[in-house]
Write a protein that holds these residues in place. Structure first.
Motif, PDB file in Angstrom:
ATOM      1  N   LEU A 285     -60.926 -23.933  23.267  1.00 51.59           N
ATOM      2  CA  LEU A 285     -61.578 -24.086  24.566  1.00 51.59           C
ATOM      3  C   LEU A 285     -63.088 -23.928  24.446  1.00 51.59           C
ATOM      4  O   LEU A 285     -63.860 -24.769  24.917  1.00 51.59           O
ATOM      5  CB  LEU A 285     -61.032 -23.055  25.555  1.00 51.59           C
ATOM      6  N   ASP A 286     -63.497 -22.863  23.792  1.00 60.09           N
ATOM      7  CA  ASP A 286     -64.919 -22.503  23.769  1.00 60.09           C
ATOM      8  C   ASP A 286     -65.753 -23.451  22.914  1.00 60.09           C
ATOM      9  O   ASP A 286     -66.914 -23.723  23.228  1.00 60.09           O
ATOM     10  CB  ASP A 286     -65.067 -21.060  23.265  1.00 60.09           C
ATOM     11  N   ALA A 287     -65.161 -23.988  21.845  1.00 54.47           N
ATOM     12  CA  ALA A 287     -65.933 -24.815  20.909  1.00 54.47           C
ATOM     13  C   ALA A 287     -66.478 -26.079  21.543  1.00 54.47           C
ATOM     14  O   ALA A 287     -67.509 -26.607  21.109  1.00 54.47           O
ATOM     15  CB  ALA A 287     -65.068 -25.174  19.699  1.00 54.47           C
ATOM     16  N   ASN A 288     -65.791 -26.573  22.572  1.00 55.94           N
ATOM     17  CA  ASN A 288     -66.180 -27.847  23.177  1.00 55.94           C
ATOM     18  C   ASN A 288     -66.726 -27.683  24.588  1.00 55.94           C
ATOM     19  O   ASN A 288     -66.794 -28.664  25.336  1.00 55.94           O
ATOM     20  CB  ASN A 288     -64.968 -28.781  23.211  1.00 55.94           C
ATOM     21  N   ASN A 289     -67.155 -26.456  24.937  1.00 54.70           N
ATOM     22  CA  ASN A 289     -67.667 -26.194  26.283  1.00 54.70           C
ATOM     23  C   ASN A 289     -66.706 -26.724  27.349  1.00 54.70           C
ATOM     24  O   ASN A 289     -67.114 -27.355  28.323  1.00 54.70           O
ATOM     25  CB  ASN A 289     -69.058 -26.817  26.471  1.00 54.70           C
ATOM     26  N   GLN A 368     -57.415 -39.503  27.907  1.00 50.25           N
ATOM     27  CA  GLN A 368     -58.344 -39.049  28.938  1.00 50.25           C
ATOM     28  C   GLN A 368     -57.613 -38.729  30.241  1.00 50.25           C
ATOM     29  O   GLN A 368     -57.981 -37.787  30.950  1.00 50.25           O
ATOM     30  CB  GLN A 368     -59.425 -40.096  29.178  1.00 50.25           C
ATOM     31  N   GLU A 369     -56.575 -39.492  30.528  1.00 53.17           N
ATOM     32  CA  GLU A 369     -55.774 -39.217  31.716  1.00 53.17           C
ATOM     33  C   GLU A 369     -55.140 -37.832  31.634  1.00 53.17           C
ATOM     34  O   GLU A 369     -55.108 -37.085  32.622  1.00 53.17           O
ATOM     35  CB  GLU A 369     -54.696 -40.280  31.865  1.00 53.17           C
ATOM     36  N   GLY A 370     -54.636 -37.466  30.458  1.00 51.72           N
ATOM     37  CA  GLY A 370     -54.028 -36.152  30.279  1.00 51.72           C
ATOM     38  C   GLY A 370     -55.034 -35.034  30.489  1.00 51.72           C
ATOM     39  O   GLY A 370     -54.736 -34.020  31.142  1.00 51.72           O
ATOM     40  N   ILE A 371     -56.244 -35.197  29.949  1.00 51.27           N
ATOM     41  CA  ILE A 371     -57.287 -34.190  30.139  1.00 51.27           C
ATOM     42  C   ILE A 371     -57.631 -34.061  31.614  1.00 51.27           C
ATOM     43  O   ILE A 371     -57.743 -32.947  32.153  1.00 51.27           O
ATOM     44  CB  ILE A 371     -58.541 -34.564  29.319  1.00 51.27           C
ATOM     45  N   GLN A 377     -55.498 -29.895  37.699  1.00 51.95           N
ATOM     46  CA  GLN A 377     -54.477 -28.887  37.995  1.00 51.95           C
ATOM     47  C   GLN A 377     -55.111 -27.524  38.230  1.00 51.95           C
ATOM     48  O   GLN A 377     -54.650 -26.747  39.070  1.00 51.95           O
ATOM     49  CB  GLN A 377     -53.465 -28.817  36.847  1.00 51.95           C
ATOM     50  N   TYR A 378     -56.179 -27.221  37.482  1.00 52.39           N
ATOM     51  CA  TYR A 378     -56.835 -25.922  37.597  1.00 52.39           C
ATOM     52  C   TYR A 378     -58.075 -25.967  38.482  1.00 52.39           C
ATOM     53  O   TYR A 378     -58.828 -24.994  38.540  1.00 52.39           O
ATOM     54  CB  TYR A 378     -57.196 -25.403  36.202  1.00 52.39           C
ATOM     55  N   GLY A 379     -58.302 -27.072  39.151  1.00 48.67           N
ATOM     56  CA  GLY A 379     -59.396 -27.141  40.109  1.00 48.67           C
ATOM     57  C   GLY A 379     -60.770 -27.275  39.513  1.00 48.67           C
ATOM     58  O   GLY A 379     -61.760 -26.830  40.110  1.00 48.67           O
ATOM     59  N   VAL A 380     -60.886 -27.897  38.338  1.00 49.26           N
ATOM     60  CA  VAL A 380     -62.203 -28.123  37.735  1.00 49.26           C
ATOM     61  C   VAL A 380     -62.989 -29.093  38.604  1.00 49.26           C
ATOM     62  O   VAL A 380     -62.442 -30.071  39.140  1.00 49.26           O
ATOM     63  CB  VAL A 380     -62.056 -28.683  36.303  1.00 49.26           C
ATOM     64  N   ASP A 381     -64.281 -28.834  38.751  1.00 42.76           N
ATOM     65  CA  ASP A 381     -65.147 -29.701  39.543  1.00 42.76           C
ATOM     66  C   ASP A 381     -65.128 -31.119  38.975  1.00 42.76           C
ATOM     67  O   ASP A 381     -65.234 -31.299  37.756  1.00 42.76           O
ATOM     68  CB  ASP A 381     -66.573 -29.152  39.529  1.00 42.76           C
ATOM     69  N   PRO A 382     -64.982 -32.150  39.836  1.00 42.20           N
ATOM     70  CA  PRO A 382     -64.932 -33.531  39.335  1.00 42.20           C
ATOM     71  C   PRO A 382     -66.116 -33.924  38.465  1.00 42.20           C
ATOM     72  O   PRO A 382     -65.955 -34.680  37.499  1.00 42.20           O
ATOM     73  CB  PRO A 382     -64.891 -34.361  40.634  1.00 42.20           C
ATOM     74  N   ALA A 383     -67.301 -33.410  38.791  1.00 43.36           N
ATOM     75  CA  ALA A 383     -68.474 -33.732  37.982  1.00 43.36           C
ATOM     76  C   ALA A 383     -68.336 -33.168  36.569  1.00 43.36           C
ATOM     77  O   ALA A 383     -68.746 -33.814  35.587  1.00 43.36           O
ATOM     78  CB  ALA A 383     -69.742 -33.192  38.645  1.00 43.36           C
ATOM     79  N   ASP A 384     -67.767 -31.977  36.462  1.00 43.01           N
ATOM     80  CA  ASP A 384     -67.569 -31.372  35.140  1.00 43.01           C
ATOM     81  C   ASP A 384     -66.510 -32.137  34.341  1.00 43.01           C
ATOM     82  O   ASP A 384     -66.604 -32.231  33.109  1.00 43.01           O
ATOM     83  CB  ASP A 384     -67.154 -29.912  35.286  1.00 43.01           C
ATOM     84  N   LEU A 389     -65.284 -35.760  29.819  1.00 37.55           N
ATOM     85  CA  LEU A 389     -64.683 -37.003  29.332  1.00 37.55           C
ATOM     86  C   LEU A 389     -65.709 -37.897  28.651  1.00 37.55           C
ATOM     87  O   LEU A 389     -65.355 -38.747  27.829  1.00 37.55           O
ATOM     88  CB  LEU A 389     -64.013 -37.753  30.492  1.00 37.55           C
ATOM     89  N   GLY A 390     -66.966 -37.690  28.948  1.00 36.59           N
ATOM     90  CA  GLY A 390     -68.020 -38.444  28.289  1.00 36.59           C
ATOM     91  C   GLY A 390     -68.501 -37.824  26.995  1.00 36.59           C
ATOM     92  O   GLY A 390     -69.324 -38.414  26.280  1.00 36.59           O
ATOM     93  N   SER A 391     -67.981 -36.641  26.664  1.00 37.07           N
ATOM     94  CA  SER A 391     -68.373 -35.956  25.428  1.00 37.07           C
ATOM     95  C   SER A 391     -67.483 -36.386  24.269  1.00 37.07           C
ATOM     96  O   SER A 391     -66.474 -37.071  24.458  1.00 37.07           O
ATOM     97  CB  SER A 391     -68.269 -34.441  25.622  1.00 37.07           C
ATOM     98  N   ALA A 392     -67.841 -35.948  23.062  1.00 39.30           N
ATOM     99  CA  ALA A 392     -67.047 -36.292  21.882  1.00 39.30           C
ATOM    100  C   ALA A 392     -65.636 -35.735  21.983  1.00 39.30           C
ATOM    101  O   ALA A 392     -64.667 -36.373  21.553  1.00 39.30           O
ATOM    102  CB  ALA A 392     -67.744 -35.758  20.627  1.00 39.30           C
ATOM    103  N   ALA A 393     -65.497 -34.537  22.568  1.00 32.67           N
ATOM    104  CA  ALA A 393     -64.174 -33.917  22.684  1.00 32.67           C
ATOM    105  C   ALA A 393     -63.293 -34.657  23.683  1.00 32.67           C
ATOM    106  O   ALA A 393     -62.064 -34.542  23.628  1.00 32.67           O
ATOM    107  CB  ALA A 393     -64.319 -32.460  23.095  1.00 32.67           C
ATOM    108  N   GLY A 394     -63.891 -35.425  24.579  1.00 37.32           N
ATOM    109  CA  GLY A 394     -63.124 -36.095  25.612  1.00 37.32           C
ATOM    110  C   GLY A 394     -62.753 -37.525  25.295  1.00 37.32           C
ATOM    111  O   GLY A 394     -62.184 -38.221  26.146  1.00 37.32           O
ATOM    112  N   SER A 395     -63.070 -37.989  24.078  1.00 35.21           N
ATOM    113  CA  SER A 395     -62.771 -39.366  23.687  1.00 35.21           C
ATOM    114  C   SER A 395     -62.143 -39.389  22.307  1.00 35.21           C
ATOM    115  O   SER A 395     -62.589 -38.676  21.395  1.00 35.21           O
ATOM    116  CB  SER A 395     -64.052 -40.211  23.685  1.00 35.21           C
ATOM    117  N   LEU A 396     -61.123 -40.204  22.133  1.00 32.97           N
ATOM    118  CA  LEU A 396     -60.478 -40.330  20.825  1.00 32.97           C
ATOM    119  C   LEU A 396     -61.408 -41.017  19.844  1.00 32.97           C
ATOM    120  O   LEU A 396     -62.064 -42.011  20.172  1.00 32.97           O
ATOM    121  CB  LEU A 396     -59.182 -41.131  20.938  1.00 32.97           C
ATOM    122  N   ALA A 397     -61.434 -40.483  18.628  1.00 31.69           N
ATOM    123  CA  ALA A 397     -62.274 -41.074  17.580  1.00 31.69           C
ATOM    124  C   ALA A 397     -61.767 -40.620  16.225  1.00 31.69           C
ATOM    125  O   ALA A 397     -61.062 -39.618  16.099  1.00 31.69           O
ATOM    126  CB  ALA A 397     -63.732 -40.666  17.764  1.00 31.69           C
ATOM    127  N   GLY A 398     -62.115 -41.387  15.180  1.00 32.49           N
ATOM    128  CA  GLY A 398     -61.759 -41.011  13.818  1.00 32.49           C
ATOM    129  C   GLY A 398     -60.507 -41.702  13.331  1.00 32.49           C
ATOM    130  O   GLY A 398     -60.055 -42.708  13.886  1.00 32.49           O
TER     131      GLY A 398
END
Length: 504
Positions: A285-289, A368-371, A377-384, A389-398
């Protein structure tokens, strides 16, 4: 949840009335017929409430399985990687017997078709946790009627069990009917209120989970069920999640509240140690903000998110961070959602299937849909959510394997609070990678166990059959033997900081 309270008390009163009278009248008949509570007396809806409530409350395991999942680390666990039985074998007595009784009692009357199907579906949910923990277990001979009881049930192969469970889910889902004239569980169903559409989605989603579970052992079996079930209704939104909600602080019966609430607010010894979180969940959790971090976890006394690692020796424990991260208080409230299946998991399962070439869906979009579903589900702000999803952790790569790791790690975060499923997925895929301390653990080769040992009393009560099952395991009845579906090459994968201390 108040339905649980009412129905539980009804069941208790029923038994208290029946058993004392039965024990004092007609002694000669009792001496020849030990079946005190007959099938005619049993009420399927009362049994179902009891099983559904109790088995759901066991989802949030705080014992060995909680530690092996990386969700929990206990300060009082001693040597956590030692030989022993930590699986849910008691579920035979507590749940499988009662579910089997419901299935028998509703098998003949066409008006009970939905009761029968729903009990079959939930029986698979309970059974897959049993076999996932041990491997081969009694299945076809287990929990027969009184007249047909098998005293020493055979242990069936996990492969045969999985084939049957997958078929059971398919058949039970197709058996469900929306005919209002049919009998239903109604309020006795404390998960879906007897709604058959919800149970159909749950059965199909569970079938997708089990199909993905076997992909490394039998890809053709996985493929056939995945292809079939993806055209059926699934749990695709958070309002469709399968969950049982415990009673709140105005409870009438304490056992209907969250067990962690009972521990923390009723003086259970060691409760605070049992709820310190593990290193794997905090680091991922913490590594990817991740914006869920503050919602799922409370920082340690220094304001950092550092979970306790597993299996540390004395020197490592003494040098480790002085205070560990804990679960957020929402996990400790009297009213708590015990999640049996989430829409986010369905998206991640579909993403993995697409990545593996088992479907033609878009793995990147499903990832991305799963994230997004998990964060919503936990009420994260839509902007966050958009930022993540625009970060490296939010997109499949490699590479394909690197993308698989991303999918499983995100599913691992989404499943926080379901250690049995997280432990199974770690064994199946190798992810998340778990740092292991230096305390000697010969029973597991200093790795997370691949299974639980069979209960010792099985060797006394059913010795020949359990010994036969142990003999079919690749290394016998030990923690490093692989269950049938645990067939991926190269496991376990080492943590990138394995051998480095501290690992944070």
């Amino acid at each position: 949840m108040k339905a649980i309270n009412k129905l539980f008390y009804t069941a208790i009163v029923l038994l208290l009335v029946l058993v004392p009278n039965a024990c004092t009248d007609h002694f000669d008949e009792l001496n020849t017929n030990p079946k005190l509570v007959t099938d005619e007396i049993i009420k399927p809806e009362l049994l179902f409430t009891k099983v559904l409530k109790q088995s759901s409350f066991e989802i949030q395991n705080q014992g060995r399985v909680g530690e092996y999942s990386g969700y929990t680390s206990r300060g009082d666990s001693g040597q956590p990687l030692t030989f022993g039985d930590f699986g849910p074998f008691d579920n035979y007595r507590d749940h499988i017997v009662n579910l089997s009784a419901i299935i028998r009692l509703t098998a003949e009357d066409p008006a009970d078709v939905n009761l029968n199907a729903i009990a079959r579906i939930w029986k698979v949910w309970v059974f897959h946790r049993i076999t996932d923990s041990y491997g081969d277990v009694p299945y076809f001979d287990a929990a027969q009627s009184f007249e047909d009881v098998v005293i020493s049930p055979s242990y069936d192969s996990q492969e045969d069990i999985y084939i049957d469970m997958l078929n059971e889910l398919k058949e039970a889902a197709s058996q469900l009917s929306t005919d209002d004239e049919l009998n239903g569980f109604g309020a006795a169903d404390v998960m879906f209120g007897g709604d058959v559409d919800s149970w159909e989605r749950f059965a199909n989603s569970l079938r997708l989970r089990l199909a993905m579970r076997v992909r490394y052992a039998d890809e053709s079996l996985a493929q056939s069920h995945i292809t079939d079930v993806l055209s059926e209704p699934l749990i695709v939104s958070n309002d469709q999640n399968a969950k049982v909600t415990s009673e709140g602080e105005d409870f009438a019966f304490l056992a209907n509240t969250n067990p962690l609430y009972q521990n923390f607010y009723n003086g259970s010894a060691g409760a605070s140690n049992a709820t310190v979180v593990g290193l794997p969940i905090t680091e991922n959790l913490d590594a990817n903000n991740d914006p869920r971090t503050d919602l799922l976890l409370d920082p340690n006394l220094d304001g950092f998110f550092i979970g306790r690692a597993i299996n540390m020796n004395v020197e490592e424990r003494d040098a480790y961070v002085s205070s560990a991260t804990r679960m957020d208080e929402m996990f400790l409230q009297a009213e708590y959602d015990f999640n049996a299946f989430l829409a986010a998991e369905v998206s991640f399962l579909r993403a993995e299937a697409a990545l593996a070439g088992l479907s033609s869906e878009d793995e990147a979009a499903l990832f991305q849909e799963g994230i997004q579903l998990s964060m919503e589900q936990y009420g994260v702000d839509p902007a966050d959510i958009t930022t993540f999803l625009g970060s490296a952790a939010g997109s499949l790569a490699g590479t394909t394997e690197e993308q698989l790791e991303q999918i499983i790690v995100q599913k691992y975060i989404a499943l926080f609070g379901d250690p049995y499923e997280a432990w199974a997925e770690h064994r199946r895929t190798g992810y998340p990678r778990i740092w292991i301390g230096s305390l000697t653990a010969l029973d597991t080769d200093n790795a997370i166990p691949r299974r639980s040992a069979y209960p010792l009393d099985e060797y006394n009560l059913n010795g020949a059959n359990v010994s036969s099952a142990a003999g079919r395991l690749d290394e016998g009845d030990i923690l490093t033997s692989n269950v049938w579906w645990d067939a991926k090459d190269g496991l376990p994968f080492a943590h990138p900081l394995q051998g480095t201390f501290p690992p944070y």
